[in-house]
Design an enzyme around this catalytic site. Structure first.
Site: not given
Length: 162
Positions: A99, A122, A130-131
């Site tokens: 992140y 998202n 985003c995974h």
């Protein structure tokens, strides 16, 4: 503009594809569909070209025959959210970022928590990966579809491509 959706089966369970005639607007996990559908208001249970293309490309992705998606995407959100989601598109298949690395990518190094919250919002998971964002230590952290799905997607991407 007419917004359509279709429910499809996938290795990560039922998902809903939401698109208008020009853009993919959302991919929604079944567990989130009830509250998400309310956001869309007047939405038709119909197929269109974007939904068909998305279904084909997701099938290829899950069959290890696609590493990048080629779909027209529409993000609706704040400028910060759009920057964070665009940054996700730069993470290569099979790789992860923290992140804090994502926050640095958008020139907001102190916005680590805001990036995490934004990733949770998202609207187009899997296609907008985003995974691929994990904790600084490499630990799996939150995912809108659940950590089991996040783990599955990361393991899928670590397999040898066909």
């Amino acid at each position: 503009m007419k917004i359509c959706y279709q429910q499809i089966s996938s290795p990560i369970g039922l998902i809903y594809l939401v698109a208008d005639s020009r853009y993919l607007r959302a991919i929604v996990f079944a567990c989130n569909w009830g509250k998400t559908m309310k956001v869309w208001g007047d939405i038709a249970l119909e197929e269109n070209d974007i939904i068909c293309q998305t279904q084909i490309q997701l099938g290829e992705y899950f069959a290890l025959k696609r590493t990048e998606f080629d779909l027209p995407l529409l993000f609706t959100g704040t400028e910060f959210q759009q920057q964070a989601w665009q940054a996700l598109l730069t993470i290569p298949y099979g790789e992860t970022r923290s992140y804090s690395e994502q926050a640095c990518l958008i020139d907001r190094p102190k916005a680590v928590r805001a990036v995490g919250r934004t990733n949770g919002l998202n609207p187009i998971p899997v296609v907008v990966p985003c995974h691929r964002v994990v904790g600084k230590s490499g630990k799996l952290t939150g995912y809108a579809g659940g950590l089991e799905i996040k783990r599955f997607l990361l393991q899928l991407e670590s397999k040898k491509r066909i």
